[in-house]
Design a protein around this motif. Structure first.
Motif, PDB file in Angstrom:
ATOM      1  N   ASN B  32       0.808  -1.219   0.000  1.00 30.62           N
ATOM      2  CA  ASN B  32       0.000   0.000   0.000  1.00 30.62           C
ATOM      3  C   ASN B  32       0.843   1.271   0.000  1.00 30.62           C
ATOM      4  OD1 ASN B  32      -2.363  -1.476  -0.044  1.00 30.62           O
ATOM      5  ND2 ASN B  32      -2.552  -1.547   2.196  1.00 30.62           N
ATOM      6  N   MET B  33       1.976   1.216   0.692  1.00 27.76           N
ATOM      7  CA  MET B  33       2.809   2.397   0.847  1.00 27.76           C
ATOM      8  C   MET B  33       3.283   2.912  -0.517  1.00 27.76           C
ATOM      9  SD  MET B  33       6.073   2.386   3.406  1.00 27.76           S
ATOM     10  CE  MET B  33       5.275   1.618   4.816  1.00 27.76           C
ATOM     11  N   ALA B  34       3.869   2.035  -1.315  1.00 25.23           N
ATOM     12  CA  ALA B  34       4.416   2.456  -2.608  1.00 25.23           C
ATOM     13  C   ALA B  34       3.298   2.905  -3.556  1.00 25.23           C
ATOM     14  CB  ALA B  34       5.222   1.323  -3.243  1.00 25.23           C
ATOM     15  N   TRP B  35       2.173   2.188  -3.530  1.00 26.74           N
ATOM     16  CA  TRP B  35       1.065   2.557  -4.401  1.00 26.74           C
ATOM     17  C   TRP B  35       0.543   3.952  -4.037  1.00 26.74           C
ATOM     18  CZ3 TRP B  35      -4.014   4.078  -4.236  1.00 26.74           C
ATOM     19  CH2 TRP B  35      -4.740   3.987  -5.425  1.00 26.74           C
ATOM     20  N   LEU B  36       0.331   4.170  -2.742  1.00 26.66           N
ATOM     21  CA  LEU B  36      -0.179   5.468  -2.287  1.00 26.66           C
ATOM     22  C   LEU B  36       0.817   6.591  -2.572  1.00 26.66           C
ATOM     23  CD1 LEU B  36      -1.979   4.860   1.136  1.00 26.66           C
ATOM     24  CD2 LEU B  36      -2.919   6.042  -0.854  1.00 26.66           C
ATOM     25  N   ALA B  37       2.106   6.303  -2.408  1.00 30.50           N
ATOM     26  CA  ALA B  37       3.128   7.324  -2.663  1.00 30.50           C
ATOM     27  C   ALA B  37       3.009   7.858  -4.086  1.00 30.50           C
ATOM     28  CB  ALA B  37       4.516   6.741  -2.439  1.00 30.50           C
ATOM     29  N   VAL B  38       2.890   6.935  -5.030  1.00 26.10           N
ATOM     30  CA  VAL B  38       2.796   7.322  -6.441  1.00 26.10           C
ATOM     31  C   VAL B  38       1.488   8.053  -6.723  1.00 26.10           C
ATOM     32  CG1 VAL B  38       2.606   6.415  -8.791  1.00 26.10           C
ATOM     33  CG2 VAL B  38       4.306   5.456  -7.207  1.00 26.10           C
ATOM     34  N   ARG B  39       0.403   7.483  -6.210  1.00 21.61           N
ATOM     35  CA  ARG B  39      -0.931   8.044  -6.493  1.00 21.61           C
ATOM     36  C   ARG B  39      -1.100   9.422  -5.845  1.00 21.61           C
ATOM     37  NH1 ARG B  39      -4.164   9.723  -8.529  1.00 21.61           N
ATOM     38  NH2 ARG B  39      -6.342   9.188  -8.894  1.00 21.61           N
ATOM     39  N   LEU B  40      -0.582   9.578  -4.627  1.00 25.20           N
ATOM     40  CA  LEU B  40      -0.655  10.877  -3.946  1.00 25.20           C
ATOM     41  C   LEU B  40       0.116  11.933  -4.730  1.00 25.20           C
ATOM     42  CD1 LEU B  40      -0.214   9.828  -0.193  1.00 25.20           C
ATOM     43  CD2 LEU B  40      -2.199  11.026  -1.160  1.00 25.20           C
ATOM     44  N   ASN B  41       1.294  11.557  -5.209  1.00 24.17           N
ATOM     45  CA  ASN B  41       2.093  12.531  -5.949  1.00 24.17           C
ATOM     46  C   ASN B  41       1.372  13.006  -7.204  1.00 24.17           C
ATOM     47  OD1 ASN B  41       4.509  14.116  -6.452  1.00 24.17           O
ATOM     48  ND2 ASN B  41       4.822  12.692  -8.163  1.00 24.17           N
ATOM     49  N   GLU B  42       0.610  12.096  -7.825  1.00 26.41           N
ATOM     50  CA  GLU B  42      -0.130  12.484  -9.028  1.00 26.41           C
ATOM     51  C   GLU B  42      -1.132  13.589  -8.758  1.00 26.41           C
ATOM     52  OE1 GLU B  42       0.114   8.104 -11.216  1.00 26.41           O
ATOM     53  OE2 GLU B  42      -1.780   8.810 -10.389  1.00 26.41           O
ATOM     54  N   ILE B  43      -1.591  13.689  -7.500  1.00 25.88           N
ATOM     55  CA  ILE B  43      -2.534  14.771  -7.199  1.00 25.88           C
ATOM     56  C   ILE B  43      -1.873  15.860  -6.357  1.00 25.88           C
ATOM     57  CG2 ILE B  43      -4.618  13.391  -7.518  1.00 25.88           C
ATOM     58  CD1 ILE B  43      -4.729  12.824  -4.627  1.00 25.88           C
ATOM     59  N   GLY B  44      -0.542  15.873  -6.333  1.00 25.27           N
ATOM     60  CA  GLY B  44       0.166  16.983  -5.692  1.00 25.27           C
ATOM     61  C   GLY B  44       0.303  16.870  -4.189  1.00 25.27           C
ATOM     62  N   THR B 161      -6.583  -4.117  -3.088  1.00 20.95           N
ATOM     63  CA  THR B 161      -7.620  -3.765  -4.082  1.00 20.95           C
ATOM     64  C   THR B 161      -8.705  -2.891  -3.460  1.00 20.95           C
ATOM     65  OG1 THR B 161      -8.662  -5.893  -3.566  1.00 20.95           O
ATOM     66  CG2 THR B 161      -7.361  -5.777  -5.596  1.00 20.95           C
ATOM     67  N   ILE B 162      -9.054  -3.175  -2.212  1.00 21.57           N
ATOM     68  CA  ILE B 162     -10.091  -2.381  -1.538  1.00 21.57           C
ATOM     69  C   ILE B 162      -9.545  -1.006  -1.160  1.00 21.57           C
ATOM     70  CG2 ILE B 162     -11.708  -2.298   0.405  1.00 21.57           C
ATOM     71  CD1 ILE B 162     -11.592  -5.364   0.479  1.00 21.57           C
ATOM     72  N   MET B 163      -8.324  -0.984  -0.650  1.00 21.68           N
ATOM     73  CA  MET B 163      -7.694   0.296  -0.305  1.00 21.68           C
ATOM     74  C   MET B 163      -7.640   1.201  -1.520  1.00 21.68           C
ATOM     75  SD  MET B 163      -4.849   2.311  -0.507  1.00 21.68           S
ATOM     76  CE  MET B 163      -3.474   1.269  -1.023  1.00 21.68           C
ATOM     77  N   GLN B 164      -7.246   0.639  -2.661  1.00 19.00           N
ATOM     78  CA  GLN B 164      -7.111   1.441  -3.879  1.00 19.00           C
ATOM     79  C   GLN B 164      -8.464   1.998  -4.331  1.00 19.00           C
ATOM     80  OE1 GLN B 164      -4.918  -0.992  -6.697  1.00 19.00           O
ATOM     81  NE2 GLN B 164      -3.300  -1.364  -5.194  1.00 19.00           N
ATOM     82  N   ALA B 165      -9.487   1.160  -4.244  1.00 23.18           N
ATOM     83  CA  ALA B 165     -10.831   1.620  -4.633  1.00 23.18           C
ATOM     84  C   ALA B 165     -11.317   2.713  -3.693  1.00 23.18           C
ATOM     85  CB  ALA B 165     -11.802   0.446  -4.649  1.00 23.18           C
ATOM     86  N   MET B 166     -11.062   2.538  -2.396  1.00 25.60           N
ATOM     87  CA  MET B 166     -11.439   3.578  -1.422  1.00 25.60           C
ATOM     88  C   MET B 166     -10.703   4.874  -1.709  1.00 25.60           C
ATOM     89  SD  MET B 166     -11.589   1.775   2.317  1.00 25.60           S
ATOM     90  CE  MET B 166     -13.058   0.882   2.866  1.00 25.60           C
ATOM     91  N   PHE B 167      -9.411   4.760  -2.019  1.00 27.62           N
ATOM     92  CA  PHE B 167      -8.634   5.975  -2.272  1.00 27.62           C
ATOM     93  C   PHE B 167      -9.196   6.747  -3.453  1.00 27.62           C
ATOM     94  CE2 PHE B 167      -5.346   8.599  -4.076  1.00 27.62           C
ATOM     95  CZ  PHE B 167      -4.930   9.304  -2.960  1.00 27.62           C
ATOM     96  N   GLU B 168      -9.637   6.043  -4.483  1.00 21.86           N
ATOM     97  CA  GLU B 168     -10.195   6.736  -5.646  1.00 21.86           C
ATOM     98  C   GLU B 168     -11.494   7.477  -5.299  1.00 21.86           C
ATOM     99  OE1 GLU B 168      -8.295   7.310  -7.922  1.00 21.86           O
ATOM    100  OE2 GLU B 168      -6.801   5.741  -7.654  1.00 21.86           O
ATOM    101  N   GLU B 169     -12.191   6.998  -4.269  1.00 16.92           N
ATOM    102  CA  GLU B 169     -13.382   7.725  -3.795  1.00 16.92           C
ATOM    103  C   GLU B 169     -12.982   9.010  -3.066  1.00 16.92           C
ATOM    104  OE1 GLU B 169     -16.749   6.573  -3.971  1.00 16.92           O
ATOM    105  OE2 GLU B 169     -16.003   5.042  -5.349  1.00 16.92           O
ATOM    106  N   ILE B 170     -11.837   8.941  -2.379  1.00 12.43           N
ATOM    107  CA  ILE B 170     -11.346  10.062  -1.583  1.00 12.43           C
ATOM    108  C   ILE B 170     -10.664  11.120  -2.461  1.00 12.43           C
ATOM    109  CG2 ILE B 170      -9.573  10.725   0.111  1.00 12.43           C
ATOM    110  CD1 ILE B 170      -9.900   7.828   1.277  1.00 12.43           C
ATOM    111  N   ALA B 171      -9.931  10.649  -3.480  1.00 10.30           N
ATOM    112  CA  ALA B 171      -9.023  11.511  -4.242  1.00 10.30           C
ATOM    113  C   ALA B 171      -9.622  12.850  -4.674  1.00 10.30           C
ATOM    114  CB  ALA B 171      -8.464  10.747  -5.444  1.00 10.30           C
ATOM    115  N   PRO B 172     -10.884  12.854  -5.190  1.00 10.49           N
ATOM    116  CA  PRO B 172     -11.411  14.132  -5.678  1.00 10.49           C
ATOM    117  C   PRO B 172     -11.528  15.218  -4.606  1.00 10.49           C
ATOM    118  CG  PRO B 172     -12.719  12.286  -6.491  1.00 10.49           C
ATOM    119  CD  PRO B 172     -11.786  11.734  -5.458  1.00 10.49           C
TER     120      PRO B 172
END
Lengths: 257, 257
Positions: B32-44, B161-172
């Motif tokens: 989760n750490m590496a995935w979130l690191a990349v995804r967070l950076n994409e949104i600044g 997979t669940i964490m990633q789906a939840m994050f996409e709900e949060i991202a906006p």
């Protein structure tokens, strides 16, 4: 069957500090944490916390000082190379409030190494011989530049093959406590079906840590149940009771590792 | 070319708290750490610290309270299932000093979910509707049991997979700052050869973070040089200078991602 506290069974604990912007940026997937967790447990040391901190001295100092007071051992990985972003040795010196200088033994072994390989031992490479005052060296059988130990803190390289080789040099001097035994049942039932029984089992076997981890494979929902304890007999008793319960529920109950 | 501080370029930071004995035991490799690191950076949003803590309330409370005061956002993963070892919701309530109860909206959506699937909505599953007072729900499009947000802390599942789906709900709803740009050169030279130039470059481009990561492949020693900055022009200038230097040294200098 309550667990009894025996004086010789004091748990020995450790923390890891992963130092590196490359982990926090997501560019590199850390592999040292999981490897160390397994290897430490084999010698009776329980990894109890891990932190990933950036290449910022104040952050490294803060993490190391909290964790070395809290746990029996602290292991750091990363930041001991020859470049400007390798600030671990200076940070550890700052954490302990000691000076740092080129260590004679480290200078000697690196001088020999670069002479033998016909590579210039330039100022950047000499940085790798800078060791906090009072620290002892940790041998690096792979690429020579040493790690070091100061009190209960071990400073190792970040490259996994080098970190692993360094750890094997350290391992014989670590004083482990009781080993954590572990058994796992894969159950073809969702967590929500087994949760009540698990909770009751956990109460009955306080000396066993009972973890429940759902899995989803090809549309099948199941649960991996992990039992961990330093008390082998209590672990086996809990395992047998859980296995019998699962079979009674008509579940697959397969021991896995 | 010094970097200039512009008010609209305030860096937005985040920390991750990975909650789980299974990571600390080495049984499970955290992804989760590496995935979130990349995804967070994409949104600044810059991941600035990560901690792995055991399934112990006091440890979760301590980590969350330090990190939510220090960073703009905190994301936790793990410990929100139906079993006794799922203690994240209670721990977050304790961290904020608020009560916790079955949340009407969470109860309603889980009631519907289990009715539809013909599965008993038992007490264990109702645990997944326990949400700290004042928190809002985070949608779980995969397995329904929600995460939640309280102030700047987002609580998510541990299954990737669940964490990633939840994050996409949060991202906006996250407010990102400037994006971190990154360029990488793979150089067929050892770190010790390029260290001096790198140090000089780092001083000349303070707005660029210059990381050096050795690699060892089939006996070949080389270095990946990673340049990161929120200032695209300064990043490109530093990159071009470094590339020209490497080529002048007769090194391979290949841009990679």
């Amino acid at each position: 069957m309550p667990s009894t506290d025996k004086p010789h069974e004091k748990i020995v604990t450790a923390a890891i500090v992963v130092i590196g912007d490359e982990i926090l940026s997501g560019r590199t997937q850390d592999k040292n944490m999981a490897w160390l967790a397994v290897r430490l447990n084999e010698i009776g040391v329980q990894l109890s916390e891990a932190r990933v901190v950036p290449d910022i001295e104040a952050e490294i100092v803060a993490a190391v000082n909290v964790l070395r007071a809290k746990f029996d051992y602290v292991f750091t990985t990363g930041g001991i190379g020859p470049t400007h972003d390798d600030i671990t040795a200076d940070s550890i010196a700052a954490a302990f409030g000691v000076g740092i200088d080129h260590h004679p033994e480290a200078m000697a072994l690196l001088t020999r190494h670069y002479e033998t390989s016909g590579i210039e031992f330039n100022d950047a490479r000499k940085r790798m011989a800078r060791i906090p005052d009072g620290a002892s060296l940790v041998n690096n059988p792979v690429s020579k530049a040493p790690g070091f130990r100061i009190e209960n803190v071990y400073v190792m390289a970040g490259v996994p093959t080098i970190m692993q080789a360094m750890f094997e040099e350290i391992a014989p001097e670590l004083h482990g406590g009781p080993k954590m035994f572990s058994r796992t049942i894969g159950a073809g039932l969702p967590e929500g079906r087994v949760a009540e029984k698990l909770g009751a089992l956990q109460k009955f076997y306080p000396g066993v840590s009972l973890g429940s981890y759902p899995y989803f494979r090809q549309g099948e929902v199941g649960t991996n149940l992990v039992l961990r304890s330093i008390h082998k007999e209590e672990l086996d008793a809990a395992f047998n009771e859980l296995e019998a319960y699962l079979i009674g529920e008509g579940a697959t109950a397969v021991e896995t590792t």
